[in-house]
Write a protein that holds these residues in place. Sequence first.
Motif, PDB file in Angstrom:
ATOM      1  N   GLN A 275      -9.875 -10.334  -7.939  1.00 31.25           N
ATOM      2  CA  GLN A 275      -9.641 -10.265  -9.374  1.00 31.25           C
ATOM      3  C   GLN A 275      -8.155 -10.430  -9.652  1.00 31.25           C
ATOM      4  OE1 GLN A 275     -11.660  -7.176 -11.527  1.00 31.25           O
ATOM      5  NE2 GLN A 275     -13.163  -6.897  -9.893  1.00 31.25           N
ATOM      6  N   SER A 276      -7.738 -11.651  -9.931  1.00 31.75           N
ATOM      7  CA  SER A 276      -6.323 -11.907 -10.170  1.00 31.75           C
ATOM      8  C   SER A 276      -5.842 -11.274 -11.464  1.00 31.75           C
ATOM      9  CB  SER A 276      -6.061 -13.419 -10.204  1.00 31.75           C
ATOM     10  OG  SER A 276      -6.765 -14.019 -11.276  1.00 31.75           O
ATOM     11  N   ASN A 277      -6.794 -10.892 -12.357  1.00 28.62           N
ATOM     12  CA  ASN A 277      -6.362 -10.249 -13.597  1.00 28.62           C
ATOM     13  C   ASN A 277      -5.725  -8.889 -13.322  1.00 28.62           C
ATOM     14  OD1 ASN A 277      -9.172  -9.484 -12.929  1.00 28.62           O
ATOM     15  ND2 ASN A 277      -8.964  -8.134 -14.707  1.00 28.62           N
ATOM     16  N   PHE A 278      -6.022  -8.291 -12.140  1.00 33.03           N
ATOM     17  CA  PHE A 278      -5.365  -7.042 -11.767  1.00 33.03           C
ATOM     18  C   PHE A 278      -3.856  -7.250 -11.685  1.00 33.03           C
ATOM     19  CE2 PHE A 278      -9.174  -4.937  -9.423  1.00 33.03           C
ATOM     20  CZ  PHE A 278      -9.765  -4.694 -10.646  1.00 33.03           C
ATOM     21  N   ILE A 279      -3.435  -8.425 -11.201  1.00 30.88           N
ATOM     22  CA  ILE A 279      -2.005  -8.716 -11.121  1.00 30.88           C
ATOM     23  C   ILE A 279      -1.412  -8.809 -12.514  1.00 30.88           C
ATOM     24  CG2 ILE A 279      -0.303 -10.447 -10.433  1.00 30.88           C
ATOM     25  CD1 ILE A 279      -1.942 -11.078  -8.026  1.00 30.88           C
ATOM     26  N   SER A 280      -2.105  -9.471 -13.417  1.00 32.18           N
ATOM     27  CA  SER A 280      -1.613  -9.614 -14.791  1.00 32.18           C
ATOM     28  C   SER A 280      -1.492  -8.251 -15.466  1.00 32.18           C
ATOM     29  CB  SER A 280      -2.562 -10.520 -15.587  1.00 32.18           C
ATOM     30  OG  SER A 280      -2.107 -10.675 -16.904  1.00 32.18           O
ATOM     31  N   GLU A 281      -2.499  -7.388 -15.284  1.00 35.40           N
ATOM     32  CA  GLU A 281      -2.452  -6.043 -15.870  1.00 35.40           C
ATOM     33  C   GLU A 281      -1.308  -5.233 -15.274  1.00 35.40           C
ATOM     34  OE1 GLU A 281      -6.270  -4.419 -15.132  1.00 35.40           O
ATOM     35  OE2 GLU A 281      -7.328  -5.798 -16.477  1.00 35.40           O
ATOM     36  N   PHE A 282      -1.123  -5.372 -13.957  1.00 35.32           N
ATOM     37  CA  PHE A 282      -0.035  -4.656 -13.290  1.00 35.32           C
ATOM     38  C   PHE A 282       1.316  -5.099 -13.848  1.00 35.32           C
ATOM     39  CE2 PHE A 282       3.216  -4.977  -9.953  1.00 35.32           C
ATOM     40  CZ  PHE A 282       3.406  -3.627  -9.658  1.00 35.32           C
TER      41      PHE A 282
ATOM     42  N   ILE B  56      -5.013   1.808  -2.160  1.00 39.15           N
ATOM     43  CA  ILE B  56      -6.010   0.880  -1.630  1.00 39.15           C
ATOM     44  C   ILE B  56      -6.134  -0.327  -2.545  1.00 39.15           C
ATOM     45  CG2 ILE B  56      -8.460   0.602  -1.080  1.00 39.15           C
ATOM     46  CD1 ILE B  56      -8.527   3.539  -0.303  1.00 39.15           C
ATOM     47  N   ARG B  57      -6.072  -0.095  -3.839  1.00 44.42           N
ATOM     48  CA  ARG B  57      -6.220  -1.179  -4.810  1.00 44.42           C
ATOM     49  C   ARG B  57      -5.022  -1.202  -5.747  1.00 44.42           C
ATOM     50  NH1 ARG B  57     -11.950  -2.427  -5.640  1.00 44.42           N
ATOM     51  NH2 ARG B  57     -11.413  -3.066  -7.742  1.00 44.42           N
ATOM     52  N   LEU B  58      -4.673  -2.380  -6.221  1.00 46.70           N
ATOM     53  CA  LEU B  58      -3.539  -2.523  -7.124  1.00 46.70           C
ATOM     54  C   LEU B  58      -3.783  -1.816  -8.451  1.00 46.70           C
ATOM     55  CD1 LEU B  58      -0.749  -3.727  -7.620  1.00 46.70           C
ATOM     56  CD2 LEU B  58      -1.861  -5.799  -8.444  1.00 46.70           C
ATOM     57  N   ASN B  59      -5.021  -1.786  -8.925  1.00 51.76           N
ATOM     58  CA  ASN B  59      -5.275  -1.137 -10.214  1.00 51.76           C
ATOM     59  C   ASN B  59      -5.057   0.373 -10.150  1.00 51.76           C
ATOM     60  OD1 ASN B  59      -7.634  -1.027  -8.610  1.00 51.76           O
ATOM     61  ND2 ASN B  59      -8.881  -0.557 -10.404  1.00 51.76           N
ATOM     62  N   HIS B  60      -5.121   0.985  -8.932  1.00 53.54           N
ATOM     63  CA  HIS B  60      -4.769   2.397  -8.810  1.00 53.54           C
ATOM     64  C   HIS B  60      -3.282   2.590  -9.112  1.00 53.54           C
ATOM     65  CE1 HIS B  60      -8.283   2.880  -5.718  1.00 53.54           C
ATOM     66  NE2 HIS B  60      -8.711   2.706  -6.954  1.00 53.54           N
ATOM     67  N   ILE B  61      -2.473   1.666  -8.647  1.00 50.88           N
ATOM     68  CA  ILE B  61      -1.031   1.729  -8.919  1.00 50.88           C
ATOM     69  C   ILE B  61      -0.769   1.494 -10.401  1.00 50.88           C
ATOM     70  CG2 ILE B  61       1.190   0.645  -8.423  1.00 50.88           C
ATOM     71  CD1 ILE B  61       0.166   0.014  -5.628  1.00 50.88           C
ATOM     72  N   THR B  62      -1.494   0.545 -10.982  1.00 58.05           N
ATOM     73  CA  THR B  62      -1.344   0.275 -12.410  1.00 58.05           C
ATOM     74  C   THR B  62      -1.669   1.512 -13.242  1.00 58.05           C
ATOM     75  OG1 THR B  62      -1.943  -2.053 -12.054  1.00 58.05           O
ATOM     76  CG2 THR B  62      -2.082  -1.219 -14.312  1.00 58.05           C
ATOM     77  N   ASP B  63      -2.767   2.188 -12.889  1.00 61.03           N
ATOM     78  CA  ASP B  63      -3.160   3.395 -13.622  1.00 61.03           C
ATOM     79  C   ASP B  63      -2.103   4.485 -13.489  1.00 61.03           C
ATOM     80  OD1 ASP B  63      -5.484   2.179 -14.415  1.00 61.03           O
ATOM     81  OD2 ASP B  63      -6.717   3.071 -12.833  1.00 61.03           O
ATOM     82  N   PHE B  64      -1.511   4.609 -12.304  1.00 57.51           N
ATOM     83  CA  PHE B  64      -0.487   5.628 -12.110  1.00 57.51           C
ATOM     84  C   PHE B  64       0.736   5.330 -12.971  1.00 57.51           C
ATOM     85  CE2 PHE B  64       3.397   7.018  -9.920  1.00 57.51           C
ATOM     86  CZ  PHE B  64       3.178   8.386  -9.907  1.00 57.51           C
ATOM     87  N   LEU B  65       1.173   4.074 -12.982  1.00 55.84           N
ATOM     88  CA  LEU B  65       2.315   3.704 -13.823  1.00 55.84           C
ATOM     89  C   LEU B  65       2.013   3.954 -15.291  1.00 55.84           C
ATOM     90  CD1 LEU B  65       3.447   0.377 -12.104  1.00 55.84           C
ATOM     91  CD2 LEU B  65       4.687   2.547 -12.116  1.00 55.84           C
ATOM     92  N   ARG B  66       0.782   3.691 -15.684  1.00 54.59           N
ATOM     93  CA  ARG B  66       0.396   3.901 -17.089  1.00 54.59           C
ATOM     94  C   ARG B  66       0.468   5.384 -17.459  1.00 54.59           C
ATOM     95  NH1 ARG B  66      -4.053   1.323 -16.870  1.00 54.59           N
ATOM     96  NH2 ARG B  66      -3.361  -0.655 -17.781  1.00 54.59           N
ATOM     97  N   SER B  67       0.274   6.264 -16.472  1.00 54.08           N
ATOM     98  CA  SER B  67       0.290   7.700 -16.757  1.00 54.08           C
ATOM     99  C   SER B  67       1.704   8.246 -16.929  1.00 54.08           C
ATOM    100  CB  SER B  67      -0.407   8.467 -15.625  1.00 54.08           C
ATOM    101  OG  SER B  67       0.382   8.462 -14.436  1.00 54.08           O
ATOM    102  N   LEU B  68       2.712   7.455 -16.559  1.00 52.61           N
ATOM    103  CA  LEU B  68       4.094   7.905 -16.657  1.00 52.61           C
ATOM    104  C   LEU B  68       4.700   7.540 -18.013  1.00 52.61           C
ATOM    105  CD1 LEU B  68       5.417   6.842 -13.120  1.00 52.61           C
ATOM    106  CD2 LEU B  68       4.679   9.123 -13.837  1.00 52.61           C
ATOM    107  N   ARG B  69       5.726   8.304 -18.379  1.00 50.60           N
ATOM    108  CA  ARG B  69       6.437   8.019 -19.627  1.00 50.60           C
ATOM    109  C   ARG B  69       7.347   6.808 -19.456  1.00 50.60           C
ATOM    110  NH1 ARG B  69       8.630  12.435 -19.821  1.00 50.60           N
ATOM    111  NH2 ARG B  69      10.716  11.944 -19.029  1.00 50.60           N
ATOM    112  N   ALA B  70       8.112   6.800 -18.386  1.00 51.61           N
ATOM    113  CA  ALA B  70       9.037   5.692 -18.109  1.00 51.61           C
ATOM    114  C   ALA B  70       9.461   5.782 -16.654  1.00 51.61           C
ATOM    115  CB  ALA B  70      10.260   5.759 -19.017  1.00 51.61           C
ATOM    116  N   VAL B  71       9.919   4.657 -16.124  1.00 50.24           N
ATOM    117  CA  VAL B  71      10.439   4.610 -14.754  1.00 50.24           C
ATOM    118  C   VAL B  71      11.768   3.869 -14.783  1.00 50.24           C
ATOM    119  CG1 VAL B  71      10.079   3.803 -12.401  1.00 50.24           C
ATOM    120  CG2 VAL B  71       8.133   4.619 -13.732  1.00 50.24           C
TER     121      VAL B  71
END
Length: 507
Positions: free
Chosen positions: A295-302, A263-278
Amino acid sequence: MHQALRLTEIIDQISWHTDRDSLPDLALTCRTFEGPALDALWRNLPSLEPLINCIPTHLWGHSFQGELILLRPIDTTTWATFRKYAFRVHSITQSEDPSSIIEYLRLLMLSYPYPSSTMFPNLRSLAWNVHEIHLAIEFLRMAFVSSLVSLDLRIASISPALICMLSTIGTACPNLTSFRPQVDNPTWNRELVPFLTQAICQLHRLSTLTVCELEDPGMMHVTQLQSLKTLWLYIGPSSLRRTGLPPQSLGLECLELLGLQAIRLNHITDFLRSLRAVQSKRLMAVFSSNAFEQQSNFISEFCTILLERCDNLEAITLCEPFYNTFHNVYAQPGNFGPLRRLRNLTHFDVEAACTISISDDELGELVNAWPKLKTLRLSCYRDPTITVLPTFHGLINVLRLCPELASLSLVIDTTQLDGINVKSPGNGNRNNGLRELILGNSPISSPLDVALVLNSLLPNLPGVNLEVWIDDPLDALFEKPWEMEQWKLVNCLIDGFRVVRTQCLGQ
């Protein structure tokens, strides 16, 4: 009969190139054509209705309560005919509403007097893309066979029987290489996840998987599959993700494509952060910008975490779940700054994810890091609130910095021609490989000048792609009729220039 028609390969080719409606007549021509023609006719079924039609109509009737019933048992001769055709079925795709045949189908399946695995012994692909899957349990029980390699199920409704049936997929279809359970309502995932996890843990040959987040054993199994090349995951909110695994204990290291939807980009960011590598060549992130809170900063964090986890990416796509839904997220070129370190990027597409305010210089700085770029999609819609747009100078710079570019989507201000020689705008530099150019509702005042510039820069361009005008919001623009005529005139002029150029070269 001609000797050539005694060759099986030729008979097969004739059958496969015969129109589907003519295949029954071809099968009746002679015994030589009967088998190959029937194979071609029944190999790929566009619906289940032909199977129902194998049963004579006089066997069907209705009870006093109006329920569909069999008036007499189906005899062995009829079953022999049914099995003669079902044996030939290799794929079934149900895309039409099955409500008119679902009861016939249920009774037919329940009446089958042989082992369930013998109904479709050669079935390799099954796609159920319509509602009422919970009423097709009897059919699924017959269709889940060991020969199945591709299974696509749209779960638009659930029932206890369907949920239990899903858990048998791993043992009933152990040779699956592609599995895509599409869940219409994400709130059902909690009920489905344990059963899907059990099924997926028993599948060891998967190369393509589309699924919601799984329980820990399922995620561990997926990350260890060496055969998996394409993975699509629906990501739930981090607050709802319960896992007993240590942080960054899982990695995805053999993929060609990773697709993540939330639903939100930061959910995807959090999931990627939980991984070791992709380790994946391509990544697609699908999210709803309406839930973005601008919040365009979500894009920067992603982008920052994406670079940390996926440092060998060649293609990135950000988009809405529905392509014609345009966004209220406003991004700056600097938000994508971390991605400039991906020197092997060939595909960058964010046009359906955010609205970018970008100048000529900022555009050049962004693409300067991607010399291998073949597809660039930044924008196809000019938001009225955006005051900064690139001009032809920016376009010329993109073509210079990305010589392999074949597809470009970019809104530019074509009315700004200061410093542009419309007959030789790039100082003789050309891009002969660009085949697709989307300019959306770019401001335009002189179709002739625009056509002259594009004709000089892009001699092999067939014309500006105007398909984006079909959907919202371009379709709803107040000035659409006038603007569309301007761009149609540009294409007419480009076509005319090409005709003249061809005639001159021929002389």
